[in-house]
Design a protein around this motif. Structure first.
Motif, PDB file in Angstrom:
ATOM      1  N   ASN A 165       9.957 -57.556  10.954  1.00 26.13           N
ATOM      2  CA  ASN A 165       9.660 -57.220  12.355  1.00 26.13           C
ATOM      3  C   ASN A 165      10.217 -55.857  12.746  1.00 26.13           C
ATOM      4  N   LYS A 166      10.302 -54.962  11.758  1.00 26.84           N
ATOM      5  CA  LYS A 166      10.784 -53.606  12.061  1.00 26.84           C
ATOM      6  C   LYS A 166       9.649 -52.614  11.901  1.00 26.84           C
ATOM      7  N   SER A 167       9.663 -51.579  12.748  1.00 33.93           N
ATOM      8  CA  SER A 167       8.733 -50.460  12.519  1.00 33.93           C
ATOM      9  C   SER A 167       9.486 -49.177  12.829  1.00 33.93           C
ATOM     10  N   PHE A 168       8.861 -48.069  12.532  1.00 34.50           N
ATOM     11  CA  PHE A 168       9.554 -46.780  12.597  1.00 34.50           C
ATOM     12  C   PHE A 168       8.779 -45.797  13.441  1.00 34.50           C
ATOM     13  N   LYS A 169       9.522 -44.991  14.204  1.00 34.58           N
ATOM     14  CA  LYS A 169       8.845 -43.984  15.028  1.00 34.58           C
ATOM     15  C   LYS A 169       9.580 -42.647  14.917  1.00 34.58           C
ATOM     16  N   ALA A 170       8.983 -41.753  14.152  1.00 39.72           N
ATOM     17  CA  ALA A 170       9.532 -40.399  14.100  1.00 39.72           C
ATOM     18  C   ALA A 170       8.662 -39.565  15.033  1.00 39.72           C
ATOM     19  N   GLY A 171       9.303 -38.944  16.026  1.00 41.88           N
ATOM     20  CA  GLY A 171       8.536 -38.400  17.149  1.00 41.88           C
ATOM     21  C   GLY A 171       7.714 -37.167  16.863  1.00 41.88           C
ATOM     22  N   LEU A 172       7.458 -36.824  15.590  1.00 42.69           N
ATOM     23  CA  LEU A 172       6.730 -35.562  15.346  1.00 42.69           C
ATOM     24  C   LEU A 172       5.504 -35.809  14.481  1.00 42.69           C
ATOM     25  N   GLU A 173       4.499 -35.021  14.658  1.00 45.30           N
ATOM     26  CA  GLU A 173       3.238 -35.131  13.881  1.00 45.30           C
ATOM     27  C   GLU A 173       3.444 -34.445  12.534  1.00 45.30           C
ATOM     28  N   LYS A 174       4.271 -35.101  11.689  1.00 47.49           N
ATOM     29  CA  LYS A 174       4.558 -34.517  10.367  1.00 47.49           C
ATOM     30  C   LYS A 174       4.547 -35.638   9.324  1.00 47.49           C
ATOM     31  N   PRO A 175       4.366 -35.305   8.064  1.00 49.54           N
ATOM     32  CA  PRO A 175       4.395 -36.335   7.024  1.00 49.54           C
ATOM     33  C   PRO A 175       5.784 -36.972   6.940  1.00 49.54           C
ATOM     34  N   ILE A 176       5.816 -38.228   6.500  1.00 50.78           N
ATOM     35  CA  ILE A 176       7.099 -38.945   6.379  1.00 50.78           C
ATOM     36  C   ILE A 176       7.317 -39.368   4.932  1.00 50.78           C
ATOM     37  N   ILE A 177       8.522 -39.104   4.428  1.00 42.20           N
ATOM     38  CA  ILE A 177       8.931 -39.635   3.119  1.00 42.20           C
ATOM     39  C   ILE A 177      10.172 -40.503   3.350  1.00 42.20           C
ATOM     40  N   VAL A 178      10.132 -41.722   2.866  1.00 40.02           N
ATOM     41  CA  VAL A 178      11.340 -42.561   2.912  1.00 40.02           C
ATOM     42  C   VAL A 178      12.156 -42.212   1.668  1.00 40.02           C
ATOM     43  N   THR A 179      13.279 -41.537   1.880  1.00 45.17           N
ATOM     44  CA  THR A 179      13.998 -40.920   0.756  1.00 45.17           C
ATOM     45  C   THR A 179      15.035 -41.829   0.113  1.00 45.17           C
ATOM     46  N   GLU A 180      15.330 -42.968   0.765  1.00 43.49           N
ATOM     47  CA  GLU A 180      16.204 -43.943   0.112  1.00 43.49           C
ATOM     48  C   GLU A 180      16.004 -45.323   0.727  1.00 43.49           C
ATOM     49  N   PHE A 181      15.940 -46.316  -0.087  1.00 41.47           N
ATOM     50  CA  PHE A 181      16.127 -47.710   0.307  1.00 41.47           C
ATOM     51  C   PHE A 181      16.448 -48.458  -0.970  1.00 41.47           C
TER      52      PHE A 181
END
Ligand code: GCU
Length: 602
Positions: free
Chosen positions: A497-513
């Motif tokens: 039930n989690k989602s993510f919001k990065a406030g900019l119109e740019k590509p997203i890379i999840v760099t660690e999990f």
């Protein structure tokens, strides 16, 4: 201070100034294509536990040895006590396993047929962390930074017999270093990469920067742009750029500073990509100097939330990696080490690698060029950096310049990252913004990112939306962040039930999990450290991240277990960070196959 002490200090200053030949540190690119004498192998050493650089008042770099029975010398290299170079000292001697301080290495060698019309340099691929280089009793210079190459000239000191290189390396961790005092990796000390004696012409090409001009990507006639740096007193008027497969043999003019720029029109250019890692043989000649390289041509850009490789959207199927061969417990420092980890990454289905958290050995970058694996590279601007210290910013720029000097011509390297997990204070954002501007000023052929943190400090945040409004993100081409929900706080099912919001119109890379698992330890999916827990965490994490609008790639933490003094849980960690998908013995864990299956769908 008494007169005697004044006199002693005066004597010491005189002694050091006579010994200190201001050898200019020159960057020499592509040394594997130069005439070299390898100085790898067994070096003698002296442990300098109090970091004085001397024993009994005598500087170690002076290589004193008793000649008369009455002579007093209080150190020695001759005992048969040796360290392998390259290699960290920690894994070679039990008494040095956690040693942090100074060790002085010595290599002696003869050099027949020294050519009068040549120049000679001592090249060090990397030494961690602060290094003093001396040659035949003269200090040449001091280099700071544990992961980038450096060279000093020895032309006027080299002799036919009994040369001695004495290199002092100090791997102490200091607050104003890069990285600072605490890291989640092992502080391998010593000369960790190749040492060579390099022979070049009196005037030679010390560096060059050659790339496809991205503004011509969509044109019928593309343009290759280049800069060539010459060093030497008699500069030739011309340099030739030769690319046989493109029928190019272009003569370009050299300016008075020994620099030259050029543009080459090319009609049929095969672009480099993971599917077709096309490399062109390129030769540069200047006077009697000649150097050859293999260079791939590609563009990397962003458009909205997409990353475009050669104008086409690419999804970066990645994994993180430390520069360590776990089977040898040592820093990676040869081609076999590079082949080992890149073959594992390829088996996982990766087209992308995050070389964490510092510049890796050059061989892995060159092999990635050949294998078609894209790279993220970074300096260890990691936890606890002194962002308000201008000296640290200078060091960051110097070390970034060395990394760009070394890897500029590598098509596989597509992203420079300026930081990892740094709190968004004003000093930090100012420091990293200035660093990002500096990097762009010397290399506009790559993208810039940083592994950021979510806005919410603590995990278990009540909202189901994680926001990312780090002010640094305005300076980045790609928004990247590390996210350990389900490992550092919460449980894997909370990913649903989690989602993510990065406030900019740019590509997203999840760099660690990711999360830790001891290979071969089995239990149910809630048994911490079991392969099943890690497998479950990967399933839930991937499903969560895959929903992100604008997800352009991911680099889970991490391909292989790695050594870290922060990880001391007996029977489970024992000094190893267990978040690898492969154990330090090379055995795959169940989560490896979860990620592999996901990448097959991308
Ligand atoms: C951090 C950090 C890594 C570290 C990892 C972990 O995000 O970037 O260097 O090893 O998480 O906690 O294992």
């Amino acid at each position: 201070m008494t007169t005697q002490k004044h006199l002693f200090m005066f004597f010491l200053v005189i002694c050091l100034s006579i010994s200190y030949t201001q050898a200019q540190e020159i960057f020499i690119s592509n040394t594997s294509n130069r005439t070299c004498t390898s100085l790898n192998g067994k070096w003698q050493y002296v442990v300098d536990a109090y970091e004085t650089g001397g024993m009994g008042g005598m500087p170690i770099f002076k290589n004193y040895e008793p000649k008369e029975k009455s002579d007093r010398v209080e150190y020695g290299f001759t005992s048969g006590r040796t360290l392998w170079v390259p290699g960290s000292w920690n894994i070679q001697k039990p008494e040095l396993s956690y040693f942090e301080g100074s060790i002085w290495y010595r290599k002696t060698f003869n050099k027949e047929n020294i050519a009068k019309d040549k120049r000679y340099f001592i090249y060090v691929g990397a030494a961690n962390y602060k290094t003093t280089v001396s040659f035949n009793g003269k200090i040449l210079g001091e280099h700071e930074g544990g992961f980038t190459p450096f060279s000093y000239e020895v032309t006027n000191l080299l002799q036919a017999k009994d040369n001695y290189v004495i290199i002092g390396v100090n791997n102490s961790r200091e607050a104003d270093y890069i990285p600072s005092k605490v890291t989640d990796w092992f502080n391998h000390g010593g000369i960790t990469r190749d040492v060579k004696l390099i022979e070049v012409s009196k005037t030679f090409i010390n560096n060059y920067f050659i790339a496809l001009d991205k503004s011509t990507l969509h044109l019928k006639t593309k343009q290759i742009k280049g800069k060539i740096q010459l060093t030497g007193s008699e500069l030739p008027e011309k340099v030739n750029v030769i690319i046989p497969e493109l029928n190019i043999n272009k003569e370009v003019t050299v300016n008075k500073d020994g620099d030259t720029e050029f543009k080459l029109d090319v009609k049929k250019l095969e672009l480099w990509s993971p599917e077709n890692p096309k490399l062109y043989d390129i030769t540069l000649t200047a006077g009697d100097d000649k150097i050859s390289d293999e260079i791939g041509f590609r563009t990397i850009e962003t458009k909205g939330k997409q990353i475009l490789l050669n104008g086409k959207p690419v999804f970066l199927k990645g994994i993180c990696l430390h520069d360590e061969n776990p089977l040898r417990k040592d820093r990676a420092n040869n081609m076999e080490d590079a082949k080992l980890v890149l073959s594992w990454a390829q088996e996982l289905g990766c087209n992308f690698l995050r070389l964490a958290h510092y510049p890796h050995q050059e061989k892995i970058v060159r092999l990635a060029d050949k294998m078609g694996i894209l790279l993220w590279e970074e300096l260890p601007l990691y936890w606890g950096i002194q962002w308000g210290n201008p000296e640290v910013l200078k060091k960051a720029k110097a070390q970034y310049a060395e990394m760009i000097n070394r890897d500029y011509n590598r098509a596989s390297s597509i992203i420079w990252s300026v930081a990892n997990e740094t709190a968004p204070t004003e000093d930090r954002t100012k420091f990293l913004s200035e660093l990002a501007d500096y990097i762009r000023s010397i290399d506009d052929t790559r993208l810039i990112s940083a592994a950021c943190k979510k806005d919410q400090e603590a995990d278990g945040h009540p909202d189901s939306v994680y926001t990312y409004n780090d002010p640094l993100m305005k300076k980045l081409d790609i928004i990247s962040f590390n996210e350990y929900l389900g490992w550092y706080g919460g449980f894997p099912e909370e990913c649903r039930n989690k989602s993510f919001k990065a406030g900019l119109e740019k590509p997203i890379i999840v760099t660690e999990f990711g999360g830790g698992a001891l290979q071969g330890f089995h239990g149910d999916s809630l048994t911490r450290w079991s392969e099943e827990f890690q497998e479950y965490l990967y399933k839930e994490s991937i499903a969560m991240f895959d929903k992100i609008d604008g997800l352009a790639g991911m680099t889970p933490w991490i391909l292989v277990d790695f050594q870290s003094p922060l990880r001391q849980l007996p029977e489970i960690q024992d000094g190893w960070n267990r978040k690898g998908l492969i154990s330090e013995k090379g055995y795959k864990k169940k989560a490896f196959f979860i990620l592999k299956k996901y990448y097959e769908t991308k």
